[in-house]
Scaffold this motif. Sequence first.
Motif, PDB file in Angstrom:
ATOM      1  N   MET A 162      32.856  35.523  24.620  1.00 53.29           N
ATOM      2  CA  MET A 162      32.662  35.986  26.004  1.00 53.29           C
ATOM      3  C   MET A 162      33.474  37.252  26.224  1.00 53.29           C
ATOM      4  O   MET A 162      34.633  37.325  25.850  1.00 53.29           O
ATOM      5  CB  MET A 162      33.087  34.886  26.977  1.00 53.29           C
ATOM      6  N   ASN A 163      32.852  38.243  26.820  1.00 52.32           N
ATOM      7  CA  ASN A 163      33.520  39.517  27.037  1.00 52.32           C
ATOM      8  C   ASN A 163      34.534  39.397  28.171  1.00 52.32           C
ATOM      9  O   ASN A 163      34.286  38.750  29.190  1.00 52.32           O
ATOM     10  CB  ASN A 163      32.505  40.609  27.391  1.00 52.32           C
ATOM     11  N   ALA A 164      35.696  40.015  27.982  1.00 50.77           N
ATOM     12  CA  ALA A 164      36.694  40.033  29.045  1.00 50.77           C
ATOM     13  C   ALA A 164      36.204  40.917  30.185  1.00 50.77           C
ATOM     14  O   ALA A 164      35.645  41.983  29.973  1.00 50.77           O
ATOM     15  CB  ALA A 164      38.014  40.560  28.515  1.00 50.77           C
ATOM     16  N   ILE A 165      36.392  40.455  31.424  1.00 52.65           N
ATOM     17  CA  ILE A 165      35.954  41.200  32.602  1.00 52.65           C
ATOM     18  C   ILE A 165      37.142  41.353  33.540  1.00 52.65           C
ATOM     19  O   ILE A 165      37.871  40.391  33.801  1.00 52.65           O
ATOM     20  CB  ILE A 165      34.800  40.475  33.318  1.00 52.65           C
ATOM     21  N   THR A 166      37.350  42.541  34.027  1.00 48.73           N
ATOM     22  CA  THR A 166      38.477  42.794  34.917  1.00 48.73           C
ATOM     23  C   THR A 166      37.978  43.323  36.252  1.00 48.73           C
ATOM     24  O   THR A 166      36.836  43.710  36.398  1.00 48.73           O
ATOM     25  CB  THR A 166      39.437  43.822  34.285  1.00 48.73           C
ATOM     26  N   ASP A 167      38.907  43.329  37.218  1.00 50.98           N
ATOM     27  CA  ASP A 167      38.608  43.864  38.556  1.00 50.98           C
ATOM     28  C   ASP A 167      37.405  43.192  39.189  1.00 50.98           C
ATOM     29  O   ASP A 167      36.570  43.828  39.844  1.00 50.98           O
ATOM     30  CB  ASP A 167      38.366  45.379  38.494  1.00 50.98           C
ATOM     31  N   LEU A 168      37.283  41.887  39.015  1.00 51.52           N
ATOM     32  CA  LEU A 168      36.197  41.126  39.604  1.00 51.52           C
ATOM     33  C   LEU A 168      36.768  40.017  40.475  1.00 51.52           C
ATOM     34  O   LEU A 168      37.906  39.584  40.263  1.00 51.52           O
ATOM     35  CB  LEU A 168      35.300  40.539  38.520  1.00 51.52           C
ATOM     36  N   PRO A 169      36.007  39.521  41.457  1.00 50.79           N
ATOM     37  CA  PRO A 169      36.517  38.487  42.371  1.00 50.79           C
ATOM     38  C   PRO A 169      36.506  37.092  41.741  1.00 50.79           C
ATOM     39  O   PRO A 169      36.435  36.100  42.454  1.00 50.79           O
ATOM     40  CB  PRO A 169      35.546  38.580  43.553  1.00 50.79           C
ATOM     41  N   TYR A 170      36.545  37.009  40.453  1.00 47.52           N
ATOM     42  CA  TYR A 170      36.669  35.721  39.769  1.00 47.52           C
ATOM     43  C   TYR A 170      37.421  35.966  38.466  1.00 47.52           C
ATOM     44  O   TYR A 170      37.498  37.079  37.958  1.00 47.52           O
ATOM     45  CB  TYR A 170      35.301  35.101  39.490  1.00 47.52           C
ATOM     46  N   THR A 171      37.982  34.922  37.924  1.00 48.88           N
ATOM     47  CA  THR A 171      38.725  35.043  36.673  1.00 48.88           C
ATOM     48  C   THR A 171      37.808  34.768  35.493  1.00 48.88           C
ATOM     49  O   THR A 171      36.739  34.156  35.637  1.00 48.88           O
ATOM     50  CB  THR A 171      39.888  34.049  36.631  1.00 48.88           C
ATOM     51  N   VAL A 172      38.219  35.230  34.337  1.00 46.92           N
ATOM     52  CA  VAL A 172      37.462  34.947  33.123  1.00 46.92           C
ATOM     53  C   VAL A 172      37.375  33.444  32.900  1.00 46.92           C
ATOM     54  O   VAL A 172      36.356  32.919  32.448  1.00 46.92           O
ATOM     55  CB  VAL A 172      38.113  35.651  31.913  1.00 46.92           C
ATOM     56  N   THR A 173      38.456  32.754  33.249  1.00 47.19           N
ATOM     57  CA  THR A 173      38.469  31.292  33.093  1.00 47.19           C
ATOM     58  C   THR A 173      37.408  30.649  33.978  1.00 47.19           C
ATOM     59  O   THR A 173      36.685  29.744  33.545  1.00 47.19           O
ATOM     60  CB  THR A 173      39.854  30.733  33.457  1.00 47.19           C
ATOM     61  N   ARG A 174      37.299  31.127  35.222  1.00 48.70           N
ATOM     62  CA  ARG A 174      36.283  30.584  36.142  1.00 48.70           C
ATOM     63  C   ARG A 174      34.884  30.830  35.596  1.00 48.70           C
ATOM     64  O   ARG A 174      34.039  29.932  35.590  1.00 48.70           O
ATOM     65  CB  ARG A 174      36.436  31.248  37.520  1.00 48.70           C
ATOM     66  N   GLN A 175      34.629  32.031  35.123  1.00 48.26           N
ATOM     67  CA  GLN A 175      33.317  32.330  34.564  1.00 48.26           C
ATOM     68  C   GLN A 175      33.027  31.448  33.350  1.00 48.26           C
ATOM     69  O   GLN A 175      31.928  30.906  33.215  1.00 48.26           O
ATOM     70  CB  GLN A 175      33.215  33.804  34.182  1.00 48.26           C
ATOM     71  N   ARG A 176      34.025  31.290  32.481  1.00 48.70           N
ATOM     72  CA  ARG A 176      33.833  30.470  31.278  1.00 48.70           C
ATOM     73  C   ARG A 176      33.545  29.021  31.654  1.00 48.70           C
ATOM     74  O   ARG A 176      32.670  28.382  31.068  1.00 48.70           O
ATOM     75  CB  ARG A 176      35.080  30.540  30.393  1.00 48.70           C
ATOM     76  N   ASP A 177      34.266  28.516  32.658  1.00 50.73           N
ATOM     77  CA  ASP A 177      34.043  27.131  33.085  1.00 50.73           C
ATOM     78  C   ASP A 177      32.615  26.938  33.606  1.00 50.73           C
ATOM     79  O   ASP A 177      31.959  25.927  33.316  1.00 50.73           O
ATOM     80  CB  ASP A 177      35.044  26.746  34.175  1.00 50.73           C
TER      81      ASP A 177
END
Length: 495
Positions: free
Chosen positions: A1-16
């Motif tokens: 999974m690509n790291a994403i920054t400056d977004l209103p969610y965390t990478v952990t949230r997206q991964r979950d």
Amino acid sequence: MNAITDLPYTVTRQRDVVDALRKLLPERCVLFNDEDIRPYECDGLAAYRQMPMVVALPDTEAQLVQILQLCRDMQLPIVPRGAGTGLSGGAMPIADGLVLSTAKLNRIIKVDPVARTAVVQPGVRNLAISDAAAPHNLYYAPDPSSQIACTIGGNVAENSGGVHCLKYGLTVHNVMRVRVVTIDGDIIELGGAALDAPGLDLLAVFIGSEGMLGIVTEVTVRLIPKPQRACVIMASFDDVVKGGNAVADVIGAGIIPAGLEMMDRTSSRMVEPFVKAGYDIDAAAILLCESDGTPEEVSEEIAHMTAILTASGATKISVSGSDEERLRFWSGRKNAFPAAGRISPDYYCMDGTIPRKRLADVLLRIEAMESKYGLRCANVFHAGDGNLHPLILFDANKPGEFHQAEAFGAEILELCVEVGGTITGEHGVGIEKINSMCVQYSPQEREAFFAVKRAFDTAFLLNPDKAIPSLHRCAEYGKMHVQRGQLKFPDLPRF
């Protein structure tokens, strides 16, 4: 999974969320990488864009039920999406939410020529229903200009119309039943196979709710027999006021044409080189008036409308001599939006409805606004029911022009309300017109809308922040519209 920054969610949230969805769906049906979700960042209103956190494409109703239950448990906002042809931003994603596409639910389940109905899934294209019914000499009447691409699920969400809605009605008049999944994952059915269903008319409440109350998984539509004959009058006018008054004259004579559309000179001139429909490009306005029915009915109605249009000041009248010519006349109207690209880099399509008797007045007011905002406007609309579609032409590459177009559009919608109309006819509210809802509806009326929303979706997870404006938003919008030193909405609180 690509790291994403400056977004209103965390990478952990997206991964979950992705991991949870992959337990329910095949891997190919869960999209989250930038290049995969980019096509979902907007609908037909491309001026407003937002990348979603994740996109889900269920294959079955059972999968859709599980997705909604998951979103409820994870408190994940959902934006339903059909073909993405909507023009009000209703399918624009939420940055920390899920886009739920019904594109894969695209089966025509049953066509019943005896009952004159068709049962279809939400991803079935509007025109595909008529194609499936054609062997039985039947068709589905609502015909948006995007009917070759738009889906019935989106039509239900927006209560879509089309050029023949004057005589045959909008989506709400042609849908008999919908099967819906709620945010809790429950399946409910609204309406029925009969002409009426017992209890509250929740079907009419649901149609046009823009995905805020539930997700459609099945629709039963009404089919009607193809008319034995159809014929179109194309009438030219040297003045838009005469053309607008002619619309009122036709309806006032007790005639309900199958279609009654109007285009101004700007529209005709941008369309004619594109489709070669035979339009009079020197006319200030063109009316297209269609009659359908038995040959005798059509002949009589065409003669009657021709006399009315002539008396109303038509300078030229042409009557289609074949079905091919009739379709060619309509092709210009159907292709008005894409033809705008021939004369302008960008366009902003508005959608408002006014009383027919005010058509001429409103067209003159819009013409004055062109000078005020320094932008051209091509007027194309369903004249018979007063549904305007002004195309405001602008260049997004020029600083400030889009904001000028937005202001122009907002003033047109306020004008519609001023003359006794409404801010939308068939495109819906979405995010485009949410401020204009503050103009039309009182705080008490908006609270009634929210009460319906809460009854279906207490957690406000289904397409939140669309269609219904908050009191705070309306207060802020009111403060932006100060005239003569007074707030336009004095009943709203000031912050």
